[in-house]
Design an enzyme around this catalytic site. Structure first.
Site, PDB file in Angstrom:
ATOM      1  N   GLU A   1     -10.818  -5.664  -6.001  1.00  0.00           N
ATOM      2  CA  GLU A   1     -11.171  -5.392  -7.339  1.00  0.00           C
ATOM      3  C   GLU A   1     -11.720  -6.189  -8.204  1.00  0.00           C
ATOM      4  O   GLU A   1     -12.975  -5.960  -9.084  1.00  0.00           O
ATOM      5  CB  GLU A   1      -9.727  -3.679  -7.459  1.00  0.00           C
ATOM      6  CG  GLU A   1     -10.839  -2.331  -6.903  1.00  0.00           C
ATOM      7  CD  GLU A   1      -9.596  -2.534  -6.054  1.00  0.00           C
ATOM      8  OE1 GLU A   1      -9.429  -3.549  -5.020  1.00  0.00           O
ATOM      9  OE2 GLU A   1     -10.031  -1.345  -4.698  1.00  0.00           O
TER      10      GLU A   1
ATOM     11  N   PHE B   1       0.811  10.027  -6.327  1.00  0.00           N
ATOM     12  CA  PHE B   1       0.333   8.769  -4.836  1.00  0.00           C
ATOM     13  C   PHE B   1      -0.720   7.971  -5.848  1.00  0.00           C
ATOM     14  O   PHE B   1      -1.935   9.410  -6.660  1.00  0.00           O
ATOM     15  CB  PHE B   1      -0.286   9.799  -4.087  1.00  0.00           C
ATOM     16  CG  PHE B   1      -0.992   8.942  -2.618  1.00  0.00           C
ATOM     17  CD1 PHE B   1      -0.865   6.982  -2.370  1.00  0.00           C
ATOM     18  CD2 PHE B   1      -2.781   8.908  -2.484  1.00  0.00           C
ATOM     19  CE1 PHE B   1      -0.501   6.656  -1.977  1.00  0.00           C
ATOM     20  CE2 PHE B   1      -2.676   7.881  -1.458  1.00  0.00           C
ATOM     21  CZ  PHE B   1      -1.968   6.630  -1.168  1.00  0.00           C
ATOM     22  N   GLN B   2      -1.095   7.093  -5.920  1.00  0.00           N
ATOM     23  CA  GLN B   2      -1.830   5.930  -6.713  1.00  0.00           C
ATOM     24  C   GLN B   2      -1.839   6.269  -8.322  1.00  0.00           C
ATOM     25  O   GLN B   2      -3.757   6.633  -8.696  1.00  0.00           O
ATOM     26  CB  GLN B   2      -2.926   6.368  -5.955  1.00  0.00           C
ATOM     27  CG  GLN B   2      -3.383   5.268  -4.486  1.00  0.00           C
ATOM     28  CD  GLN B   2      -4.332   5.179  -3.521  1.00  0.00           C
ATOM     29  OE1 GLN B   2      -5.850   5.746  -4.176  1.00  0.00           O
ATOM     30  NE2 GLN B   2      -4.563   4.315  -3.262  1.00  0.00           N
TER      31      GLN B   2
ATOM     32  N   LYS C   1      -9.277  12.647 -11.416  1.00  0.00           N
ATOM     33  CA  LYS C   1     -10.074  13.430 -10.575  1.00  0.00           C
ATOM     34  C   LYS C   1     -10.821  14.689 -10.651  1.00  0.00           C
ATOM     35  O   LYS C   1     -11.931  14.870 -10.594  1.00  0.00           O
ATOM     36  CB  LYS C   1      -9.839  13.502  -9.734  1.00  0.00           C
ATOM     37  CG  LYS C   1     -10.918  13.857  -8.335  1.00  0.00           C
ATOM     38  CD  LYS C   1     -10.012  13.255  -6.818  1.00  0.00           C
ATOM     39  CE  LYS C   1     -10.868  13.310  -5.711  1.00  0.00           C
ATOM     40  NZ  LYS C   1     -10.046  13.812  -4.277  1.00  0.00           N
TER      41      LYS C   1
ATOM     42  N   MET D   1      -5.435 -30.220 -11.113  1.00  0.00           N
ATOM     43  CA  MET D   1      -5.427 -30.657 -12.716  1.00  0.00           C
ATOM     44  C   MET D   1      -3.394 -29.890 -12.799  1.00  0.00           C
ATOM     45  O   MET D   1      -3.204 -30.540 -13.250  1.00  0.00           O
ATOM     46  CB  MET D   1      -5.386 -29.072 -13.510  1.00  0.00           C
ATOM     47  CG  MET D   1      -5.916 -29.031 -15.288  1.00  0.00           C
ATOM     48  SD  MET D   1      -6.283 -30.673 -15.757  1.00  0.00           S
ATOM     49  CE  MET D   1      -7.618 -30.951 -15.580  1.00  0.00           C
TER      50      MET D   1
END
Lengths: 578, 163
Positions: free
Chosen positions: A51, A113-114, A163, A485
């Site tokens: 993602e 969940f999630q 959802k 760097m």
């Protein structure tokens, strides 16, 4: 009126906004939305491998086109993985819409969940966010999100969608609004004419002027007007890292980038100027060095669309809050009318100023020093070769580190939106997915990703996405076998103690990219650099990964002396400072 | 310098957290904060007090104005204004102290709003300084509990913060 589900309302709203492509990754909370995506063919979905990469792709798409990038992720880890990309877009004021799935409304707050509080987690790094409560709000929220993301100072907007409100069995009346009223949101549009007149009279009277332009000019589509103004005035101009391409990089009036790794001439001209015309730039700490020592003799005019950017770090003399295009149009009109009145004294002062600048330029701060017999490639030469071989007109993305600064210094950009890098947040792992977003927007254009062996490994999984969508990006891996760097700072400030800046088990990149189905070349000798690069660029329809082994000892110069340095205080070479 | 910022905010879920989050994120301090819906139920009015020099307050007000849900705001301390804070103080009272505490409350125009055999609860309104002074005047008494509302305020005269 149409009766459709919340999921269909999400996709229909994107269609109404003219969205052609979205970047995402499915999961439980967004399954209804993915099903709605499947049942249409107007909005194209790009399946990424992570993602974070989806957000950078949307970001690259947005930076190269000027249109907002759109991301679709699921709840929980999908949402949190998107955070780095949202923060990257926020810091560089990039328009982005992030649609994140959320658990069902009745489960919110139960550690289900999630589940994660996406609106809470993203709050400090978004321009605005919405947690939707009912399907009827979807269209209006999406409309508002696009308005907010793309107007004023642009930025990312998160829409968190539970959802249950996207359920295919619950139908709502759908009508996409043409306009929305947000009574508390009135971004500045027109700069104050009195202030603009005052600014231009100072600009006309200045003896040692400099124009300092940043990414805001590109975002605000003001580049042509800026170029016209600069040429009419005949003044020197410098661009920030984000502003490269706002003024043609090969034009003699261009002094190069300014700031921590800016050119000698740009930083010296800033320091010694008596007037700075700052446009769409924000006096970032990577530009100013020590604020109390910043440009002691300069009066400052600052044009910005965001009032909070004005006098935030450096107090300015003439603030102008407004849309850059409108302000530059008025400035051009005033300058056009007044330029012929310039006195001989003013002309000779400007000529003296230019001769002083040419003296600084004569130092050739970017000159590459190499022994003729030495075949080892300098990282700067890898960048120069990419410029030469591509013809200079390519879209170039970069990751973060030495290679990013070398790209900014050694690859001039004559057009805006061609240079795409994470300036504000400094996100390693940005380059490849950003290049993919650009290539999606411009399938027939040359897209180059200049990266390093550290950064590329932060999103290397996207090589798989590149194969899936046939993205013929040319990846220039400036491989110095170290986090360059970090190592440079350790060399300069920690007596060379290289704490964890080495990569001791680098993969065989050529074998790796071949495993992903692409073409890889390894280049070790300077004699092979251009020929192999030409061969790579000739493979028009393939992704080619060039693993270029470079001198690991090379530092980026000039480099600001800090702490307690002014803009004129720079390291010019190892052990040599101003 | 102490400032009183008065903010009209959309009365929406999450709006307050954006204001509070902004202060934390940008390292500004909040001394007091009070918020409630106005006569227009779509708007909340939030008053907060903070400290800062002119430049810091300018940044705070600009950053607050950038929040989408902030409709309007004013720095009340820029002009003449009325400031009020409500305080409730519960004091342990012995017989010998009760008269003295009541006199002190009267001097400050406080009201005793709850009485038991061993306690007074005193309600006091006024500026922050007045409430601080009252606490100071109670130095010899045993303060059991203090609750303060945080400052609220309005500009004097015709000037209003409204849409």
């Amino acid at each position: 009126m149409e009766r459709i589900s919340g999921a269909d309302a999400v996709i229909r709203s994107l269609q109404e906004e003219g969205v052609e492509v979205i970047f995402g990754y499915p999961g439980g909370a967004v399954l209804h939305i993915y099903d709605a995506l499947f049942r249409q063919n107007q909005v194209r979905h790009i399946l990424t491998r992570h993602e974070q990469a989806a957000t950078h792709m949307a970001d690259g798409y947005a930076r190269s086109t000027g249109r907002p990038g759109v991301v679709l992720v699921t709840s929980g880890p999908g949402a949190t993985n998107a955070i780095t990309g949202i923060a990257t877009a926020y810091m560089d004021s990039i328009p982005m819409i992030v649609l994140s799935g959320q658990v069902q409304s009745h489960l919110i707050g139960t550690d289900s969940f999630q589940e994660t509080d996406m609106v809470g987690i993203s709050r400090p790094i978004v321009k605005h966010s919405f947690l939707l409560k009912k399907a009827e709000d979807i269209a209006t929220a999406i409309k508002k999100a696009f308005v907010i993301a793309t107007s004023g100072r642009p930025g990312p907007v998160v829409i968190d969608i539970p959802k249950d409100i996207t359920s295919p069995t619950d139908l709502i009346d759908f009508e996409y609004p043409d306009t929305v009223d947000i009574r508390s949101y009135n971004p500045a549009s027109k700069g104050h004419s009195g202030q603009i007149r005052k600014a231009i009279s100072m600009v006309m009277e200045a003896e040692r002027p400099i124009i300092y332009a940043g990414g805001g000019v590109i975002q605000g589509e003001g580049c042509q007007l800026l170029t016209r103004l600069t040429r009419t005035l005949g003044y020197p101009i410098t661009n920030t890292l984000m502003g490269l391409g706002a003024f043609p990089g090969t034009d003699p009036q261009f002094l190069g980038m300014l700031g921590m790794h800016g050119t000698y001439e740009a930083n010296m001209a800033m320091h010694h100027s008596d007037l700075i015309l700052a446009i769409g730039a924000r006096f970032d700490d990577r530009v100013t060095n020590t604020v109390s020592l910043f440009c002691p003799t300069a009066k400052i005019v600052h044009v910005d669309v965001d009032p909070a950017s004005i006098s935030k770090n450096v107090a300015v003399d003439v603030p102008i809050v407004g849309d850059v295009t409108q302000v530059l149009e008025e400035m051009n009109q005033l300058v056009d009318a007044q330029i012929s009145e310039r006195t001989e004294g003013q002309k000779s002062a400007l000529a003296d100023w230019w001769s002083q600048i040419e003296g600084w330029r004569g130092q050739e701060c970017l000159k590459i020093i190499r022994e003729e017999s030495d075949k080892q490639i300098k990282p700067q030469e890898a960048v120069q070769a990419a410029y030469e071989v591509s013809g200079g007109g390519a879209y170039v993305t970069s990751d973060v580190g030495q290679h990013q600064m070398f790209a900014a210094l050694y690859h001039p950009f004559d057009e805006p939106r061609k240079w795409i890098n994470s300036g504000g947040l400094g996100t390693m792992g940005f380059g490849l997915p950003a290049a993919m977003g650009v290539q999606m927007a411009y399938p027939d254009e040359q897209v180059i990703c200049i990266t390093g062996e550290g950064s590329i490994q932060m999103n290397i999984q996207e090589l798989s996405t590149c194969l899936q969508y046939s993205l013929p990006i040319k990846i220039i891996n400036v491989n110095n076998q170290a986090l360059g760097m970090v190592k440079q700072w350790q060399d300069m400030q920690y007596e060379g103690r290289h704490a964890h800046s080495y990569m001791e088990s680098l993969p065989d990149f050529v074998a790796l990219v071949e495993a992903y189905g692409h073409v890889g070349f390894r280049i070790e000798s300077v004699d092979d650099l251009e020929p192999v690069m030409k061969e790579a660029f000739a493979l028009k329809d393939r992704l080619v990964f060039l693993d270029i082994l470079v001198d690991p000892e090379e530092h980026v110069y000039p480099m600001a002396v800090s702490p307690n340095g002014a803009m004129r205080d720079m390291w010019l070479r190892k052990g040599v400072r101003t | 310098m102490r400032r009183i910022l008065s903010v009209l905010l959309e009365n929406e879920a999450g709006a307050l957290s954006r204001v509070v989050g902004l202060f934390a994120q940008r390292n500004y301090n909040i001394e007091t904060l009070t918020v409630a819906p106005t006569e227009d139920q779509t708007l909340s009015r939030l008053t907060l007090t903070t400290h800062g020099d002119d430049r810091e307050i300018e940044q705070i007000t600009k950053q607050l104005n950038k929040l989408i849900e902030v409709v309007k705001l004013v720095d009340l301390t820029e002009g003449s204004h009325v400031e009020r804070e409500l305080m409730l103080v519960k004091i342990r009272t012995s017989n010998s102290q009760r008269a003295e505490i009541k006199r002190t409350a009267d001097i400050f125009r406080g009201q005793i709003v709850d009485v038991t055999g061993s306690t007074y609860t005193i309600q006091l309104t006024g500026t922050k300084d007045k409430l601080d002074a009252f606490i100071g005047a109670l130095a010899d008494a045993v303060i059991m509990e203090v609750v303060r509302s945080g400052s609220s305020g309005l500009s004097r005269g015709e000037k209003v913060l409204a849409i």
